[in-house]
Design a protein around this motif. Structure first.
Motif, PDB file in Angstrom:
ATOM      1  N   GLY A  93       0.765  -1.211  -0.024  1.00 21.36           N
ATOM      2  CA  GLY A  93      -0.086   0.026  -0.228  1.00 21.36           C
ATOM      3  C   GLY A  93       0.918   1.061   0.113  1.00 21.36           C
ATOM      4  O   GLY A  93       0.462   2.572  -0.015  1.00 21.36           O
ATOM      5  N   HIS A 143      -4.187   2.930   0.881  1.00 25.41           N
ATOM      6  CA  HIS A 143      -4.749   2.040  -0.222  1.00 25.41           C
ATOM      7  C   HIS A 143      -5.864   1.408   0.392  1.00 25.41           C
ATOM      8  O   HIS A 143      -5.665   0.357   1.299  1.00 25.41           O
ATOM      9  N   TYR A 145      -7.200  -1.725   0.189  1.00 24.22           N
ATOM     10  CA  TYR A 145      -6.812  -2.976  -0.397  1.00 24.22           C
ATOM     11  C   TYR A 145      -8.052  -3.874  -0.375  1.00 24.22           C
ATOM     12  O   TYR A 145      -8.665  -4.175   0.443  1.00 24.22           O
TER      13      TYR A 145
END
Length: 388
Positions: A93, A143, A145
Motif C-alpha cells: 500500500g 490504499h 486493499y
C-alpha cells in the motif's frame, strides 16, 4: 463455511461501498511525464507516459490517482486503438510500491511486473494499455486493499481519462488483471454500462482472483503459529493489508482497530504499510514474524468479525457480470492465496448466473501463473480475439 447471517450483512455493506466509490466528476489526465526506463517503458511500446488523473476516493472525496499509459507502435485504425486496462497483483500500500515507479533491483519487482508478458503481447497486437496503480499507491491517502468499489473506480476512471487524453485511443475496452488486479477487473466489469459512459467493455480476464478470503481470515486469525513460516507469514502480511484497506474504507472499523481491535504490537507495525511493500510486510521484523492470533487486541473478536464482514462484502463471488460478456479465469493448481478449488467454485458460481466463462488451470503457484510464456500468450490471444 461462510455464514448466512454474515452474507446478509455483506450484501448490505457492498451496496454502501460501491456507492461511496461513485463520482460525478469526469476523469481527466492532470499531469503527464514521459518515461524511458525499460522497467516501466516496455520495449513493445512506442511511448510510455506516467499520468495522474482525477478520480474519487473510496470515501467519496475528490482525489488523484496515477497510472502508466503505453501506446503501440502500429498506426491507429479509424475507430482508434483498442484499449486494454491491465491491473497489477498485490504489491502493498506504500507509494514506493506503485508499478509506475518500479526500478531495477526492487525486491517487489516480480509482483509489480507480473503482467508484462501479457501487456507486451497486447501492445504488439495494436492495443493501447493503461496500468492503474490503484487508489493510495503513488497517490494521496491510504490504499483500500481489496475494496471492490475503489478498485473498480481506479480501472474505469483510468480508462476514461486516457481516452479523453489521447483521441487516437478508441472507446472499446478489455480489462484484465492478476490477483488484486483480477478483483479490480471483475468489479469493474460488474459495474453498470452507465458507469462506463461512452466506453464499451468487450471482455474481462481475471488471473488467480482471490475469493472466500473472509473464511480464510476467520480461520487463520486463530492460529498461534507464526515467526516467518512460509504461507502463514504471507497470510499475516495479507491480513495487515486487509485491516489497512478496511480502515481506509470504513471510519468505524478504523476506530475499532485503534481502540483495542489490534494488539499494541500490531498497531506499532501498521506504520510499515506506509513505507514497505508486500514482501517487507511478510518479513520477520514485520507482520511475517507474528502469529496471526497475536495481531488481535482486547477487542480482537469484534475486529475479526467486522473484518470478515467487509472482506465478504468485497468478495468477487458476490458479483453479477453482464450477460454475454466474455469472461476468462485462470488459476494455479498449487496456489496458496487463491486455492484452485475455491477459484473453480467461483467459476461455477458465475456460470450458474448465466456467464460464459473460459476456465484454465496451470501447474503453478500464485505469482507465476501469468509470467510463463505459454500462459501469457494464451491470455493475451484470448483478449485480442474478444477485443476485435
Amino acid at each position: 463455511m461462510i455464514r448466512a447471517a454474515a452474507g446478509v450483512v455483506a450484501a448490505a455493506l457492498v451496496v454502501s461501498l460501491v456507492g461511496a466509490g461513485s463520482s460525478d466528476a469526469s476523469p481527466v489526465v492532470l499531469t503527464e511525464r514521459v518515461v524511458t526506463d525499460p522497467v516501466v517503458a516496455l520495449p513493445a511500446a512506442a511511448s510510455t507516459t506516467v499520468i495522474r488523473y482525477r478520480s474519487t476516493s473510496v470515501r467519496g472525496r475528490p482525489t488523484t490517482m496515477s497510472a502508466t499509459l503505453l501506446l503501440p507502435r502500429s498506426k491507429p485504425p479509424t475507430a482508434g486503438w483498442l484499449l486494454a486496462v491491465w491491473s497489477h497483483m498485490t504489491v502493498g500500500g506504500a507509494d514506493r510500491c506503485a508499478p509506475s515507479v518500479a526500478r531495477r533491483g526492487d525486491p517487489e519487482l516480480p509482483h509489480m511486473t507480473s503482467g508484462d508478458q501479457i501487456v507486451g503481447r497486447l501492445l504488439r497486437a495494436g492495443f493501447a494499455v493503461v496500468r492503474p496503480d490503484f487508489e493510495g499507491i503513488g497517490s494521496p491517502g491510504p490504499h483500500p486493499y481489496l475494496i471492490g468499489s475503489s478498485l473498480a473506480t481506479s480501472v474505469i476512471d483510468a480508462a476514461a481519462a486516457v481516452v479523453a487524453f489521447d483521441r487516437r485511443i478508441g472507446h472499446e475496452v478489455v480489462v484484465a488483471g492478476h490477483s488484486e488486479g483480477a478483483v479490480a477487473s471483475l468489479f469493474a466489469a460488474a459495474q453498470p454500462a452507465s458507469r462506463w459512459g461512452s466506453l464499451r467493455l468487450k471482455a474481462v480476464a481475471a488471473v488467480t482472483p482471490p475469493t472466500q478470503m473472509g473464511a480464510i481470515v476467520d480461520s487463520v486469525a486463530q492460529s498461534p503459529v507464526g515467526g516467518g513460516l512460509g504461507l502463514i507469514a504471507d497470510l499475516t502480511g495479507l491480513a495487515a493489508l486487509l485491516v489497512s484497506g478496511a480502515s481506509a474504507a470504513d471510519p468505524a472499523f478504523e476506530q475499532l482497530a485503534r481502540d483495542g481491535g489490534l494488539s499494541r504490537r500490531a498497531l506499532t507495525l501498521m506504520r510499515h504499510i506506509d513505507d514497505r511493500c508486500y514482501g517487507g510486510l511478510t518479513a520477520d521484523d514485520s507482520f511475517g514474524g507474528m502469529a496471526p492470533s497475536a495481531m488481535l487486541g482486547p477487542r480482537g473478536a469484534r475486529l475479526k468479525s467486522e473484518l470478515v464482514r467487509i472482506v465478504e462484502a468485497n468478495d468477487v463471488a458476490g458479483l453479477r457480470l453482464p450477460v454475454g460478456l466474455p469472461v476468462r479465469i485462470d488459476a494455479g493448481y498449487v496456489d496458496g492465496v487463491a486455492p484452485y478449488p475455491l477459484v473453480a467454485g467461483l467459476v461455477d458460481t458465475y456460470r450458474s448466473r448465466g456467464s460464459q466463462v473460459a476456465f484454465v488451470g496451470h501447474p503453478a503457484g500464485h505469482t507465476p501463473v501469468p509470467t510463463s510464456q505459454g500462459a501469457a500468450e494464451s491470455i493475451a490471444a484470448w483478449l485480442v480475439r474478444r477485443g476485435r
